[in-house]
Write a protein that holds these residues in place. Structure first.
Motif, mmCIF file in Angstrom:
data_model
loop_
_atom_site.group_PDB
_atom_site.id
_atom_site.type_symbol
_atom_site.label_atom_id
_atom_site.label_comp_id
_atom_site.label_asym_id
_atom_site.label_seq_id
_atom_site.Cartn_x
_atom_site.Cartn_y
_atom_site.Cartn_z
ATOM 1 N N UNK A 147 1.422 -1.192 0.025
ATOM 2 C CA UNK A 147 -0.422 0.469 0.366
ATOM 3 C C UNK A 147 0.914 1.526 0.083
ATOM 4 N N UNK A 148 0.840 2.353 -0.533
ATOM 5 C CA UNK A 148 1.017 3.174 -0.837
ATOM 6 C C UNK A 148 0.090 4.579 -0.792
ATOM 7 N N UNK A 149 0.005 5.456 0.079
ATOM 8 C CA UNK A 149 -0.017 7.179 0.582
ATOM 9 C C UNK A 149 0.109 7.977 0.301
ATOM 10 N N UNK A 150 0.041 8.594 -0.726
ATOM 11 C CA UNK A 150 0.858 10.026 -1.231
ATOM 12 C C UNK A 150 -0.150 11.328 0.157
ATOM 13 N N UNK A 151 0.214 11.835 0.753
ATOM 14 C CA UNK A 151 -0.321 12.384 1.900
ATOM 15 C C UNK A 151 -0.800 14.643 1.795
ATOM 16 N N UNK A 152 -0.324 14.143 0.603
ATOM 17 C CA UNK A 152 -1.196 16.105 -0.365
ATOM 18 C C UNK A 152 -2.693 15.238 -0.370
ATOM 19 N N UNK A 153 -3.061 16.320 -0.042
ATOM 20 C CA UNK A 153 -4.763 16.893 -0.074
ATOM 21 C C UNK A 153 -4.724 17.357 -1.306
ATOM 22 N N UNK A 154 -6.189 16.825 -1.766
ATOM 23 C CA UNK A 154 -6.576 17.154 -2.801
ATOM 24 C C UNK A 154 -7.165 18.619 -2.920
ATOM 25 N N UNK A 155 -6.407 19.448 -4.085
ATOM 26 C CA UNK A 155 -7.442 21.147 -3.947
ATOM 27 C C UNK A 155 -8.520 21.034 -3.395
ATOM 28 N N UNK B 236 -10.308 20.318 -1.637
ATOM 29 C CA UNK B 236 -10.270 19.776 0.429
ATOM 30 C C UNK B 236 -10.034 20.998 1.174
ATOM 31 N N UNK B 237 -9.042 21.441 0.423
ATOM 32 C CA UNK B 237 -8.300 22.858 0.694
ATOM 33 C C UNK B 237 -9.134 23.639 1.024
ATOM 34 N N UNK B 238 -9.195 24.612 2.570
ATOM 35 C CA UNK B 238 -10.065 25.593 3.042
ATOM 36 C C UNK B 238 -9.807 26.561 3.074
ATOM 37 N N UNK B 239 -9.679 27.746 3.236
ATOM 38 C CA UNK B 239 -8.903 29.143 4.294
ATOM 39 C C UNK B 239 -9.058 28.737 5.172
ATOM 40 N N UNK B 240 -9.759 28.335 5.929
ATOM 41 C CA UNK B 240 -9.057 28.495 7.829
ATOM 42 C C UNK B 240 -8.472 27.168 7.660
ATOM 43 N N UNK B 241 -8.206 25.986 6.809
ATOM 44 C CA UNK B 241 -7.129 25.285 6.730
ATOM 45 C C UNK B 241 -6.354 25.088 5.697
ATOM 46 N N UNK B 242 -5.619 26.099 5.506
ATOM 47 C CA UNK B 242 -4.671 26.082 4.351
ATOM 48 C C UNK B 242 -3.392 24.927 3.575
ATOM 49 N N UNK B 243 -3.294 24.315 5.360
ATOM 50 C CA UNK B 243 -2.086 23.162 4.961
ATOM 51 C C UNK B 243 -2.327 21.681 3.563
ATOM 52 N N UNK B 244 -1.770 21.624 2.920
ATOM 53 C CA UNK B 244 -1.931 20.531 1.672
ATOM 54 C C UNK B 244 -1.058 19.555 2.380
ATOM 55 N N UNK B 245 -1.154 19.136 3.340
ATOM 56 C CA UNK B 245 -1.200 18.132 3.494
ATOM 57 C C UNK B 245 -2.191 17.355 4.736
ATOM 58 N N UNK B 246 -2.291 15.809 4.816
ATOM 59 C CA UNK B 246 -3.367 15.643 5.381
ATOM 60 C C UNK B 246 -2.163 15.214 6.353
ATOM 61 N N UNK B 247 -3.593 15.635 8.264
ATOM 62 C CA UNK B 247 -2.361 15.437 9.375
ATOM 63 C C UNK B 247 -3.189 13.730 9.672
ATOM 64 N N UNK B 248 -2.233 13.326 10.143
ATOM 65 C CA UNK B 248 -1.961 11.705 10.978
ATOM 66 C C UNK B 248 -3.489 11.464 11.048
ATOM 67 N N UNK B 249 -4.295 11.973 11.646
ATOM 68 C CA UNK B 249 -4.752 11.157 12.283
ATOM 69 C C UNK B 249 -6.128 10.833 11.001
ATOM 70 N N UNK B 250 -5.926 11.886 10.168
ATOM 71 C CA UNK B 250 -7.012 11.507 9.684
ATOM 72 C C UNK B 250 -6.454 9.811 8.533
#
Length: 151
Positions: free
Chosen positions: A38-46, A48-62
């Motif tokens: 299994x391979x996971x790329x942690x980059x968020x799809x654009x 799904x990004x919001x102005x409140x959360x501009x972080x381009x990578x997923x949190x480990x919790x998710x």
């Protein structure tokens, strides 16, 4: 860069996969080899990004539940590689830094961790690297995770 081995792999894996200790990290990449690869790329799809959360990578919790599903069972995974970083707003305390990384490599029952820093511009000072290494060591010490620094 710092390299160290974790003595109690089982405890760290419990923190990692069942606890919340690493939840504040972002995950850049995850590779798990268990019953399948299994391979996971942690980059968020654009989208799904919001102005409140501009972080381009997923949190480990998710991402953690998906990784947990791939490793749970009677057999240990053959290997697992996780590349963590701090969210962008938490790297401001490190001078001249784009990102700081904590890499975990589980293979053959052993867990090797390394640190690294991506700098904005090249610097011989290595101030941010030293600070990040010290912060990682303090993190493991604070949470009573015994390690052996590699030389």
């Amino acid at each position: 860069m710092l390299a160290f081995t974790v003595y109690d792999t089982k405890m760290l894996m419990a923190h990692l996969l069942k606890g919340e200790l690493f939840d504040h990290f972002t995950i850049r990449q995850a590779e798990v080899n268990s019953f399948a690869s299994f391979s996971i790329n942690g980059t968020k799809e654009e989208s799904y990004m919001t102005e409140e959360d501009p972080e381009p990578y997923c949190l480990w919790a998710d991402i953690k539940p998906f990784v947990f599903q791939t490793v749970k069972g009677k057999k240990l995974p053959k290997s697992m590689k996780l590349v963590f970083s701090l969210p962008k707003e938490k790297t401001e305390r490190y001078p001249n830094v784009k990102a700081v990384f904590l890499n975990l490599l589980f293979r053959e029952g052993s867990l090797l961790c390394t640190t690294s820093v991506a700098e904005e511009t090249f610097s011989l000072e290595q101030k941010a690297t030293k600070q990040w290494d010290e912060d990682v060591l303090n993190f493991f010490k604070k949470h009573q995770i015994a390690i052996q620094i590699e030389t």
